[in-house]
Scaffold this active site. Structure first.
Site, PDB file in Angstrom:
ATOM      1  N   GLU A 160      28.139  29.190 -17.615  1.00 46.19           N
ATOM      2  CA  GLU A 160      28.519  28.672 -16.295  1.00 46.19           C
ATOM      3  C   GLU A 160      29.729  27.737 -16.312  1.00 46.19           C
ATOM      4  O   GLU A 160      29.714  26.670 -15.696  1.00 46.19           O
ATOM      5  CB  GLU A 160      27.313  27.970 -15.646  1.00 46.19           C
ATOM      6  CG  GLU A 160      26.126  28.904 -15.484  1.00 46.19           C
ATOM      7  CD  GLU A 160      24.882  28.236 -14.911  1.00 46.19           C
ATOM      8  OE1 GLU A 160      24.948  27.069 -14.515  1.00 46.19           O
ATOM      9  OE2 GLU A 160      23.834  28.907 -14.875  1.00 46.19           O
ATOM     10  N   ASN A 202      28.186  33.642 -20.247  1.00 50.34           N
ATOM     11  CA  ASN A 202      27.138  33.907 -19.259  1.00 50.34           C
ATOM     12  C   ASN A 202      27.407  33.124 -17.973  1.00 50.34           C
ATOM     13  O   ASN A 202      27.733  31.932 -18.031  1.00 50.34           O
ATOM     14  CB  ASN A 202      25.795  33.452 -19.870  1.00 50.34           C
ATOM     15  CG  ASN A 202      24.590  33.876 -19.065  1.00 50.34           C
ATOM     16  OD1 ASN A 202      24.469  35.049 -18.702  1.00 50.34           O
ATOM     17  ND2 ASN A 202      23.682  32.946 -18.802  1.00 50.34           N
ATOM     18  N   HIS A 238      21.093  36.236 -10.184  1.00 54.48           N
ATOM     19  CA  HIS A 238      20.106  35.590  -9.315  1.00 54.48           C
ATOM     20  C   HIS A 238      20.460  36.043  -7.893  1.00 54.48           C
ATOM     21  O   HIS A 238      21.398  35.529  -7.289  1.00 54.48           O
ATOM     22  CB  HIS A 238      20.196  34.065  -9.434  1.00 54.48           C
ATOM     23  CG  HIS A 238      19.809  33.559 -10.789  1.00 54.48           C
ATOM     24  ND1 HIS A 238      18.529  33.683 -11.287  1.00 54.48           N
ATOM     25  CD2 HIS A 238      20.533  32.954 -11.766  1.00 54.48           C
ATOM     26  CE1 HIS A 238      18.467  33.151 -12.500  1.00 54.48           C
ATOM     27  NE2 HIS A 238      19.678  32.700 -12.817  1.00 54.48           N
ATOM     28  N   GLU A 265      19.606  37.092 -16.268  1.00 54.65           N
ATOM     29  CA  GLU A 265      18.634  36.179 -15.630  1.00 54.65           C
ATOM     30  C   GLU A 265      18.158  36.747 -14.296  1.00 54.65           C
ATOM     31  O   GLU A 265      18.021  36.020 -13.312  1.00 54.65           O
ATOM     32  CB  GLU A 265      19.261  34.791 -15.419  1.00 54.65           C
ATOM     33  CG  GLU A 265      19.786  34.157 -16.692  1.00 54.65           C
ATOM     34  CD  GLU A 265      20.327  32.745 -16.486  1.00 54.65           C
ATOM     35  OE1 GLU A 265      20.069  32.145 -15.429  1.00 54.65           O
ATOM     36  OE2 GLU A 265      21.015  32.259 -17.393  1.00 54.65           O
ATOM     37  N   ASP A 267      16.596  37.854 -10.988  1.00 55.26           N
ATOM     38  CA  ASP A 267      15.498  37.663 -10.039  1.00 55.26           C
ATOM     39  C   ASP A 267      16.067  37.918  -8.649  1.00 55.26           C
ATOM     40  O   ASP A 267      17.259  37.775  -8.422  1.00 55.26           O
ATOM     41  CB  ASP A 267      14.803  36.292 -10.167  1.00 55.26           C
ATOM     42  CG  ASP A 267      15.735  35.108 -10.247  1.00 55.26           C
ATOM     43  OD1 ASP A 267      16.892  35.204  -9.775  1.00 55.26           O
ATOM     44  OD2 ASP A 267      15.316  34.048 -10.758  1.00 55.26           O
TER      45      ASP A 267
END
Ligand code: 9MR
Length: 450
Positions: A160, A202, A238, A265, A267
C-alpha cells in the site's frame, strides 16, 4: 481422545460427501470437477487461499473449513512489523510461526504478509525518520525474510505505498520520506535474504485501469527495466457490490510486464450481486495465465475485518454461501494453465570463498547500457564491512547505484557497503547493483573485508 475421534469423523464425512459430489457430477460429464476450492484451483496449477489468524486455530469449525478447502494461507496480522519486531532488534516469531506451521502441516503455500507498510508499524519505528528509519526498515526486511527463508511462497515486500485518488503517485509516509528508492531497497534486501520467495508489491483500489493502478504499473515496468527484483503484484480486491469491467484487462497488462499476478485479500460486500462478483474475479484470474492464485481475507463472515458486511464465502456458522458455489463452479470451469514455475536465480551453488570475501558480477546488457548486479560473498568468517573494486571498460560510466556507495564512476572504481549490508555472516552474501552507459565490466572484481 474425543477430539481425535471428532477429527476422524469429520474427515470421513468430508470424504463421503466428496464421493457423492464426484458421482453426481460424473453424470453430467465433467468427471474431473473437484469438490473443494483448493483442489479445484490446483487443477489449473493455481492455489486458493485464506488469510488466517493464529488466535482462531483452536476453533474446530474454522480449522475444519481451512484444512478442507484451502491450499494456501496468509498471516492476517502475525507477520507484520508490529508483531515481529515489537521493540527494535528484538524479533518475535511465535504467532507467525504458528501460521507457517499450519500451512506446512496442510501442505499449503504460505504467503508472507507484509514486510513494510505504513500501518501496523511498532511505535519505535513510527518515531524514527531519515536514515535511522531506512536502516531499521531494511534490517527488518532482512531479518524477517531470513527467519522464514525457503519456506515462503511469496512475500508482500511492500504494502500500500501508492496514494488514492488521481495522482498516480506515492503515498506520503515516514517510509516514503526516507527517499523514493525505499521500495527498491526493500525488494533487493528481500531477494538477498530469501532468494526462493516470489517478491510481490501489494495494494488496494487497483481493481481496474485507474490512476493508482497505472502508477504501480509504471513502477513495475521501471523495476523490470532496471533489474530491480520483483516477481509479482498483489491485487487486494476488497470489493463493493460491483466489479470493474476492465478487472481482467488490468491483471493482464501487469502480467504482460513479466510478473505474476495474485488476488491477495479478496472480500465482497454482501448483496444481491455477491456471488456474481466472486465468480467474475475467479473467471478473470482463470483467464490470465500468470494469475497464480486467489486468497480470500478470512473464512467465515464472522472472521472478517469488514464487520457487518458479510463479505466472505462461509456464513457465521461455517455454512457455504451461494458465493462459495459460484467460485467453485468458476474454478471447475477451467481456464488457461499457469506457466511452469520458474525458480529465482540460483544462490547457494557456489561454495564460500576461501579468502575473507569474494565478488561476482552478473550483467544485463543492451546496446549502449547495462545493469550490473554484484554479489558479495563472505568466506569462512563473518565480514563486517567490505569494499569491491573493479575496472570499467573504456567508454563506460556509472549512472546509478543502489545498496552501495562508489568511489569513481569510470575506469577503476570501488564500491563500499552501506549501513544495512556491511555485516555478512560466514558463507552468506549480499548484493548491490549499478547501472551504466557503454558496456559493463568483464574482469572479475576484487573484494576486501573490513
Ligand atoms: O484484517 C486485518 C485486521 O485484522 C487488522 O486490524 C488491520 C490493521 O490495519 O489489517 C487488516 O488487514 C489489512 C491488510 O493487512 C492490508 N490490506 C488491508 C487489510 C484490511 O484492513
Amino acid at each position: 481422545m474425543s477430539s481425535l475421534r471428532h477429527v476422524r469423523s469429520v474427515l470421513l464425512a468430508t470424504a463421503v460427501a466428496g464421493i457423492v459430489v464426484a458421482a453426481s457430477v460424473a453424470v453430467i460429464g465433467t468427471a474431473e470437477a473437484a469438490s473443494t476450492l483448493g483442489a479445484s484451483a490446483a487443477q489449473s496449477g493455481r492455489y486458493y487461499g485464506a488469510a488466517i489468524a493464529a488466535g482462531r486455530l483452536g476453533d474446530a469449525t474454522y480449522t475444519r473449513i481451512l484444512t478442507t478447502e484451502f491450499n494456501s494461507v496468509t498471516a492476517e496480522n502475525e507477520m507484520k512489523w508490529d508483531a515481529t519486531e515489537p521493540s527494535q532488534g528484538r524479533f518475535t516469531y511465535t504467532n507467525g510461526d504458528r501460521i507457517l506451521n499450519q500451512g506446512i502441516a496442510m501442505g499449503a503455500k504460505v504467503r508472507g504478509h507484509a514486510l513494510l507498510w505504513h500501518q501496523q508499524q511498532p511505535s519505535w519505528a513510527q518515531s524514527l525518520s531519515g536514515s535511522a528509519l531506512r536502516n531499521a526498515a531494511i534490517n527488518h526486511v532482512t531479518q524477517v525474510a531470513t527467519h522464514y527463508r525457503g519456506k515462503i511462497y511469496a512475500w508482500d515486500v511492500v504494502n500500500e505505498a501508492f496514494a488514492d485518488g488521481g495522482s498516480g503517485g506515492r503515498r506520503d509516509s515516514n517510509l516514503q520520506r526516507t527517499g523514493n528508492d525505499w521500495i527498491e531497497a526493500a525488494f533487493r534486501a528481500a531477494r538477498a535474504a530469501d532468494p526462493a520467495a516470489k517478491l510481490c508489491y501489494n495494494d488496494y483500489n487497483t481493481d481496474g485501469v485507474n490512476a493508482k493502478s497505472t502508477g504501480i504499473y509504471n513502477m513495475v515496468r521501471d523495476f523490470k527495466a532496471r533489474g530491480v527484483p520483483i516477481d509479482c503484484v498483489g491485487f487486494q480486491s476488497h470489493l463493493g457490490t460491483g466489479l470493474p469491467g476492465d478487472y481482467q484487462a488490468n491483471l493482464q497488462r501487469f502480467a504482460d510486464l513479466g510478473v505474476d499476478v495474485q488476488i491477495t485479500e479478496l472480500d465482497v460486500a454482501q448483496g444481491s450481486n455477491q456471488a456474481n462478483v466472486y465468480a467474475g474475479v475467479t473467471r478473470a484470474c482463470m483467464a490470465v495465465s500468470r494469475c497464480t492464485g486467489i486468497t480470500v481475507w478470512g473464512i467465515r463472515d464472522s472472521d472478517s475485518w469488514r464487520t457487518g458486511e458479510n463479505p466472505l464465502l462461509f456464513d457465521n456458522s461455517g455454512n457455504k454461501k451461494p458465493a462459495y458455489t459460484s467460485v467453485l463452479n468458476a474454478l471447475n470451469a477451467g481456464g488457461t494453465g499457469t506457466p511452469p514455475t520458474t525458480s529465482n536465480p540460483p544462490t547457494t551453488s557456489t561454495p564460500p570463498p576461501t579468502g575473507a570475501c569474494a565478488a561476482t558480477v552478473s550483467l544485463n546488457s543492451w546496446n549502449g547500457g547495462y545493469v550490473a548486479t554484484v554479489r558479495v560473498t563472505a568466506g569462512q568468517a563473518a565480514v563486517s564491512g567490505w569494499t569491491v573494486s573493479l575496472s570499467l571498460p573504456s567508454g563506460s560510466a556509472i549512472t546509478g547505484i543502489w545498496s552501495a556507495t562508489n568511489t569513481g564512476s569510470a575506469g577503476a572504481v570501488s564500491f563500499r557497503n552501506v549501513s544495512y549490508n556491511g555485516q555478512i555472516p560466514a558463507g552468506g552474501f549480499t548484493e548491490f547493483g549499478f547501472q551504466g552507459t557503454g558496456s559493463g565490466p568483464t574482469a572479475i572484481p576484487t573484494c576486501a573485508a573490513g
